[in-house]
Scaffold this active site. Sequence first.
Site, PDB file in Angstrom:
ATOM      1  N   CYS A 202     -21.822 -12.070 -28.274  1.00 42.84           N
ATOM      2  CA  CYS A 202     -22.232 -12.958 -27.566  1.00 42.84           C
ATOM      3  C   CYS A 202     -23.390 -13.493 -27.529  1.00 42.84           C
ATOM      4  O   CYS A 202     -23.840 -14.789 -27.853  1.00 42.84           O
ATOM      5  CB  CYS A 202     -21.714 -12.804 -26.134  1.00 42.84           C
ATOM      6  SG  CYS A 202     -22.216 -11.208 -25.405  1.00 42.84           S
TER       7      CYS A 202
ATOM      8  N   HIS B  74     -25.604 -16.077 -20.856  1.00 41.43           N
ATOM      9  CA  HIS B  74     -26.771 -15.387 -21.148  1.00 41.43           C
ATOM     10  C   HIS B  74     -28.095 -16.263 -21.524  1.00 41.43           C
ATOM     11  O   HIS B  74     -27.734 -17.371 -22.073  1.00 41.43           O
ATOM     12  CB  HIS B  74     -26.457 -14.720 -22.486  1.00 41.43           C
ATOM     13  CG  HIS B  74     -25.470 -13.572 -22.446  1.00 41.43           C
ATOM     14  ND1 HIS B  74     -25.178 -12.865 -21.185  1.00 41.43           N
ATOM     15  CD2 HIS B  74     -24.755 -12.822 -23.462  1.00 41.43           C
ATOM     16  CE1 HIS B  74     -24.365 -12.058 -21.405  1.00 41.43           C
ATOM     17  NE2 HIS B  74     -24.024 -11.767 -22.780  1.00 41.43           N
TER      18      HIS B  74
END
Length: 339
Positions: A130, A244
């Site tokens: 990710c 994130h």
Amino acid sequence: MKKYKIAVVGATGVVGRSFLKVLEERKLPAESYTLFASQRSAGSTVRFMDEDYTVQLLTEEAISAGFDIALFSAGGETSKHYAPIAAKSGCLVIDNSSCWRMDPNVPLVVPEVNPQDILKHKGIIANPNCSTIQAMVVLSPIQKKYGIKRVIYSTYQAVSGAGAAGINDLDEGAKAYAAGRETPAPKKFDYPIFCNCIPQIDVFDEDDYTKEELKMVNETRKILGVPDMAVTATCVRVPVFASHSESINLTLENPFEIEDIKALLASSEGVVLVDDVKNKKYPLAADAADKDEVFVGRVRIDRSCENSLNMWCVADNIRKGAATNAVQIAQKYIELMNK
Ligand code: A2P
């Protein structure tokens, strides 16, 4: 156009449910969908595409039943065992685990960056980590135009990256705080994540780097096609549910004008430039949640080093960082096969 038999493996997990949401939105030319999970959820019902789907138990026989495409997100061990079995039956596996990413026979794909690698597959395509995916979307145009000499990543990663158990640790911690109770012992993380930052994601290697940090280093090199690129990373878990955030420091091979870098990013596929510091506008984790784009801002010269710059990059780790990227690979594959 051909219609595809599509399997979703790990359909009841955090990423699996996001696969279903993204598939509903993107409407692939599907003949059928089959949802798989473990014994724990087999037989349960999932609402998908306005229908009730019964979750099937993943077995060797069931995954060899003539699927065209299978999206896997059921952990490394499941992928290691079942992805080759599915591939052998003629199915293209798009795998979200880390187990095939560094295999030289397995393309590691971010569709905005290296779509040409899709056709090199031998039955399995790996979805990158990710935190790597979002960085690739912004680094690739810079690499193509200026060349990248060195990358320094510092990440601020959401608990959803650790699955349902990670989300639960933050949720329980926040609820205990609100009720004036002591922070409960964490179940997923080694330390309480509420009111905390944990500079460890996954296990350490012999050089004291974590697996997550090494994924960023190795996957960056593989996707950008520069095996010896200087890359380093520090990955930190923070008390955020979704998205994130990453501070990225780059040293380029060639001189640049910072306004040209901003213009390049603003015109790049999948990137949204949010960079108006006078009005306090920059990418925020909360704004990126549930979006498919990668947001970048705070783009500025690093005067401490020649040809260097800093930026702040944010994306939804479950969507662009996992489910959306995998579904985009499937869409691109279908497009290429029907050309
Ligand atoms: P299940 O719901 O039956 O446990 P998460 O990462 O959010 O914990 O989700 C993991 C996903 O992977 C779930 O859908 C889980 O199914 C699935 N899964 C885990 N182990 C297996 C397995 N051995 N076979 C099939 N699915 C699995």
